[in-house]
Design a protein around this motif. Structure first.
Motif, PDB file in Angstrom:
ATOM      1  N   GLU A   1       0.814  -1.218   0.000  1.00 18.12           N
ATOM      2  CA  GLU A   1       0.000   0.000   0.000  1.00 18.12           C
ATOM      3  C   GLU A   1       0.846   1.266   0.000  1.00 18.12           C
ATOM      4  OE1 GLU A   1      -3.311   1.990   2.908  1.00 18.12           O
ATOM      5  OE2 GLU A   1      -3.346  -0.181   2.641  1.00 18.12           O
ATOM      6  N   ASP A   2       1.943   1.273   0.751  1.00 15.73           N
ATOM      7  CA  ASP A   2       2.720   2.503   0.906  1.00 15.73           C
ATOM      8  C   ASP A   2       4.136   2.416   0.352  1.00 15.73           C
ATOM      9  OD1 ASP A   2       3.596   0.642   2.731  1.00 15.73           O
ATOM     10  OD2 ASP A   2       3.874   2.075   4.355  1.00 15.73           O
ATOM     11  N   ARG A   3       4.467   1.286  -0.312  1.00 15.16           N
ATOM     12  CA  ARG A   3       5.841   1.129  -0.782  1.00 15.16           C
ATOM     13  C   ARG A   3       5.929   0.020  -1.832  1.00 15.16           C
ATOM     14  NH1 ARG A   3       4.898  -1.977   3.415  1.00 15.16           N
ATOM     15  NH2 ARG A   3       5.908  -3.992   3.662  1.00 15.16           N
ATOM     16  N   PHE A   4       7.078  -0.003  -2.494  1.00 14.12           N
ATOM     17  CA  PHE A   4       7.465  -1.120  -3.344  1.00 14.12           C
ATOM     18  C   PHE A   4       8.651  -1.793  -2.674  1.00 14.12           C
ATOM     19  CE2 PHE A   4       5.500   1.681  -6.464  1.00 14.12           C
ATOM     20  CZ  PHE A   4       4.749   0.796  -7.223  1.00 14.12           C
ATOM     21  N   GLU A   5       8.799  -3.082  -2.874  1.00  8.58           N
ATOM     22  CA  GLU A   5      10.013  -3.771  -2.452  1.00  8.58           C
ATOM     23  C   GLU A   5      10.640  -4.389  -3.691  1.00  8.58           C
ATOM     24  OE1 GLU A   5       9.466  -6.510   0.780  1.00  8.58           O
ATOM     25  OE2 GLU A   5       9.237  -4.869   2.223  1.00  8.58           O
ATOM     26  N   LEU A   6      11.908  -4.062  -3.901  1.00 11.78           N
ATOM     27  CA  LEU A   6      12.681  -4.639  -4.985  1.00 11.78           C
ATOM     28  C   LEU A   6      13.547  -5.718  -4.358  1.00 11.78           C
ATOM     29  CD1 LEU A   6      13.953  -1.276  -6.516  1.00 11.78           C
ATOM     30  CD2 LEU A   6      11.766  -2.405  -6.892  1.00 11.78           C
ATOM     31  N   VAL A   7      13.417  -6.941  -4.823  1.00 17.73           N
ATOM     32  CA  VAL A   7      14.130  -8.061  -4.225  1.00 17.73           C
ATOM     33  C   VAL A   7      15.065  -8.656  -5.281  1.00 17.73           C
ATOM     34  CG1 VAL A   7      13.898 -10.245  -2.999  1.00 17.73           C
ATOM     35  CG2 VAL A   7      12.112  -8.508  -2.764  1.00 17.73           C
ATOM     36  N   PHE A   8      16.372  -8.478  -5.050  1.00 18.96           N
ATOM     37  CA  PHE A   8      17.401  -8.957  -5.969  1.00 18.96           C
ATOM     38  C   PHE A   8      18.061 -10.205  -5.401  1.00 18.96           C
ATOM     39  CE2 PHE A   8      17.231  -4.396  -6.714  1.00 18.96           C
ATOM     40  CZ  PHE A   8      17.342  -4.285  -8.088  1.00 18.96           C
ATOM     41  N   ASP A   9      18.312 -11.191  -6.255  1.00 17.67           N
ATOM     42  CA  ASP A   9      19.115 -12.349  -5.863  1.00 17.67           C
ATOM     43  C   ASP A   9      20.574 -12.037  -6.153  1.00 17.67           C
ATOM     44  OD1 ASP A   9      16.995 -13.864  -5.016  1.00 17.67           O
ATOM     45  OD2 ASP A   9      16.836 -15.038  -6.853  1.00 17.67           O
ATOM     46  N   LEU A  10      21.403 -12.088  -5.117  1.00 19.16           N
ATOM     47  CA  LEU A  10      22.841 -11.835  -5.254  1.00 19.16           C
ATOM     48  C   LEU A  10      23.655 -12.925  -4.563  1.00 19.16           C
ATOM     49  CD1 LEU A  10      22.856  -8.015  -4.427  1.00 19.16           C
ATOM     50  CD2 LEU A  10      23.130  -9.058  -6.658  1.00 19.16           C
ATOM     51  N   PRO A  11      23.371 -14.202  -4.850  1.00 21.73           N
ATOM     52  CA  PRO A  11      24.117 -15.253  -4.152  1.00 21.73           C
ATOM     53  C   PRO A  11      25.600 -15.188  -4.491  1.00 21.73           C
ATOM     54  CG  PRO A  11      22.911 -16.177  -5.997  1.00 21.73           C
ATOM     55  CD  PRO A  11      22.482 -14.745  -5.870  1.00 21.73           C
ATOM     56  N   GLY A  12      26.412 -15.347  -3.476  1.00 18.64           N
ATOM     57  CA  GLY A  12      27.855 -15.348  -3.678  1.00 18.64           C
ATOM     58  C   GLY A  12      28.484 -13.979  -3.781  1.00 18.64           C
ATOM     59  N   ALA A  13      27.676 -12.927  -3.760  1.00 24.25           N
ATOM     60  CA  ALA A  13      28.234 -11.574  -3.850  1.00 24.25           C
ATOM     61  C   ALA A  13      28.830 -11.176  -2.506  1.00 24.25           C
ATOM     62  CB  ALA A  13      27.155 -10.575  -4.253  1.00 24.25           C
ATOM     63  N   ASP A  14      29.968 -10.540  -2.556  1.00 20.61           N
ATOM     64  CA  ASP A  14      30.612 -10.020  -1.346  1.00 20.61           C
ATOM     65  C   ASP A  14      29.800  -8.817  -0.871  1.00 20.61           C
ATOM     66  OD1 ASP A  14      32.209  -8.967   0.624  1.00 20.61           O
ATOM     67  OD2 ASP A  14      33.925  -8.576  -0.687  1.00 20.61           O
ATOM     68  N   PRO A  15      29.270  -8.841   0.360  1.00 17.72           N
ATOM     69  CA  PRO A  15      28.464  -7.715   0.841  1.00 17.72           C
ATOM     70  C   PRO A  15      29.176  -6.367   0.748  1.00 17.72           C
ATOM     71  CG  PRO A  15      28.312  -9.541   2.374  1.00 17.72           C
ATOM     72  CD  PRO A  15      29.358  -9.910   1.354  1.00 17.72           C
ATOM     73  N   ASP A  16      30.502  -6.368   0.903  1.00 15.18           N
ATOM     74  CA  ASP A  16      31.249  -5.114   0.806  1.00 15.18           C
ATOM     75  C   ASP A  16      31.324  -4.585  -0.620  1.00 15.18           C
ATOM     76  OD1 ASP A  16      31.734  -5.087   3.539  1.00 15.18           O
ATOM     77  OD2 ASP A  16      33.594  -6.240   3.340  1.00 15.18           O
ATOM     78  N   SER A  17      31.051  -5.427  -1.608  1.00 13.27           N
ATOM     79  CA  SER A  17      31.122  -4.991  -3.007  1.00 13.27           C
ATOM     80  C   SER A  17      29.796  -4.423  -3.511  1.00 13.27           C
ATOM     81  CB  SER A  17      31.533  -6.157  -3.911  1.00 13.27           C
ATOM     82  OG  SER A  17      30.442  -7.037  -4.126  1.00 13.27           O
ATOM     83  N   ILE A  18      28.736  -4.584  -2.740  1.00 14.26           N
ATOM     84  CA  ILE A  18      27.416  -4.141  -3.188  1.00 14.26           C
ATOM     85  C   ILE A  18      27.305  -2.631  -3.012  1.00 14.26           C
ATOM     86  CG2 ILE A  18      24.932  -4.332  -2.829  1.00 14.26           C
ATOM     87  CD1 ILE A  18      25.471  -7.173  -1.764  1.00 14.26           C
ATOM     88  N   GLU A  19      26.950  -1.967  -4.097  1.00 16.24           N
ATOM     89  CA  GLU A  19      26.782  -0.511  -4.069  1.00 16.24           C
ATOM     90  C   GLU A  19      25.438  -0.167  -4.695  1.00 16.24           C
ATOM     91  OE1 GLU A  19      28.857   3.108  -6.350  1.00 16.24           O
ATOM     92  OE2 GLU A  19      30.211   1.947  -5.065  1.00 16.24           O
TER      93      GLU A  19
ATOM     94  N   HIS B   1      21.598 -13.169   3.510  1.00 18.89           N
ATOM     95  CA  HIS B   1      21.720 -14.501   2.904  1.00 18.89           C
ATOM     96  C   HIS B   1      21.607 -14.475   1.380  1.00 18.89           C
ATOM     97  CE1 HIS B   1      21.853 -15.840   6.896  1.00 18.89           C
ATOM     98  NE2 HIS B   1      20.639 -16.327   7.050  1.00 18.89           N
ATOM     99  N   GLY B   2      22.292 -13.548   0.735  1.00 19.01           N
ATOM    100  CA  GLY B   2      22.317 -13.508  -0.724  1.00 19.01           C
ATOM    101  C   GLY B   2      21.143 -12.812  -1.369  1.00 19.01           C
ATOM    102  N   VAL B   3      20.285 -12.177  -0.573  1.00 21.80           N
ATOM    103  CA  VAL B   3      19.120 -11.475  -1.105  1.00 21.80           C
ATOM    104  C   VAL B   3      19.179 -10.019  -0.657  1.00 21.80           C
ATOM    105  CG1 VAL B   3      16.596 -11.335  -1.123  1.00 21.80           C
ATOM    106  CG2 VAL B   3      17.721 -13.574  -1.086  1.00 21.80           C
ATOM    107  N   LEU B   4      19.141  -9.105  -1.627  1.00 26.35           N
ATOM    108  CA  LEU B   4      19.113  -7.675  -1.341  1.00 26.35           C
ATOM    109  C   LEU B   4      17.679  -7.188  -1.496  1.00 26.35           C
ATOM    110  CD1 LEU B   4      20.661  -4.974  -0.818  1.00 26.35           C
ATOM    111  CD2 LEU B   4      20.696  -4.706  -3.313  1.00 26.35           C
ATOM    112  N   THR B   5      17.127  -6.618  -0.431  1.00 25.62           N
ATOM    113  CA  THR B   5      15.774  -6.070  -0.467  1.00 25.62           C
ATOM    114  C   THR B   5      15.875  -4.556  -0.357  1.00 25.62           C
ATOM    115  OG1 THR B   5      14.894  -8.054   0.586  1.00 25.62           O
ATOM    116  CG2 THR B   5      13.492  -6.087   0.624  1.00 25.62           C
ATOM    117  N   VAL B   6      15.357  -3.862  -1.364  1.00 24.23           N
ATOM    118  CA  VAL B   6      15.357  -2.402  -1.394  1.00 24.23           C
ATOM    119  C   VAL B   6      13.916  -1.948  -1.220  1.00 24.23           C
ATOM    120  CG1 VAL B   6      15.939  -0.333  -2.710  1.00 24.23           C
ATOM    121  CG2 VAL B   6      17.319  -2.417  -2.985  1.00 24.23           C
ATOM    122  N   THR B   7      13.659  -1.199  -0.152  1.00 23.62           N
ATOM    123  CA  THR B   7      12.323  -0.673   0.111  1.00 23.62           C
ATOM    124  C   THR B   7      12.238   0.724  -0.477  1.00 23.62           C
ATOM    125  OG1 THR B   7      12.188  -1.976   2.129  1.00 23.62           O
ATOM    126  CG2 THR B   7      10.638  -0.141   1.917  1.00 23.62           C
ATOM    127  N   VAL B   8      11.250   0.915  -1.359  1.00 29.23           N
ATOM    128  CA  VAL B   8      11.081   2.174  -2.071  1.00 29.23           C
ATOM    129  C   VAL B   8       9.725   2.760  -1.675  1.00 29.23           C
ATOM    130  CG1 VAL B   8      11.030   3.274  -4.338  1.00 29.23           C
ATOM    131  CG2 VAL B   8      12.369   1.183  -3.999  1.00 29.23           C
TER     132      VAL B   8
END
Length: 146
Positions: free
Chosen positions: A36-54, A109-116
């Motif tokens: 109702e008040d937002r979108f959630e973008l859910v990306f699969d990033l298995p094996g990605a180094d968390p420090d490399s995510i920008e 756990h390899g999933v990036l969730t962006v709340t918009v």
């Protein structure tokens, strides 16, 4: 070509499916979920180094970049290679009804969730209706122009 949309709220993301169809799957699979008040973008990033995510937002463009290192150990060579590796980038255009300043991201756990969040000005609102006020008066000047 005439295009229709099931809902006003889906239109800021209307081109994602069309633009992502290419011949190969995106190295960063994405689901978009509408609340109702937002979108959630859910990306699969298995094996990605968390420090490399920008994740950056410039004007109305959201850019996600992540690094996934190769999995071959020293002395080994690939016989078949189907998993994406290296630097991966995903660009998305955010519509005007999005509150780009309120974005929040979480990687677990390899999933990036962006709340918009949806901007207040784009949310449905109730319009008060006056009773007994009559019809709005039209000025003589406006009548003369028509």
């Amino acid at each position: 070509m005439l295009r229709t949309f099931d809902s006003f709220w889906e239109w800021p993301f209307r081109d994602w499916d069309r633009l992502s169809r290419g011949g190969s799957a995106s190295p960063l699979p994405l689901d978009v979920v509408r609340y109702e008040d937002r979108f959630e973008l859910v990306f699969d990033l298995p094996g990605a180094d968390p420090d490399s995510i920008e994740l950056t937002v410039d004007k109305r463009e959201l850019v996600l970049t992540a690094e996934r290192p190769t999995t071959a150990r020293e002395g080994g060579r690939f016989v078949s290679r189907q998993r994406p590796h290296g630097t991966m980038t995903h660009r998305l255009y955010l519509g005007d009804q999005i509150d780009a300043d309120g974005l929040v991201a979480d990687y677990d756990h390899g999933v990036l969730t962006v709340t918009v969040p949806i901007a207040e000005s784009a949310k449905p609102r109730k319009v008060e209706i006056g009773v007994g006020a009559g019809t709005p008066a039209i000025s003589a000047e406006a009548t003369e122009k028509s």
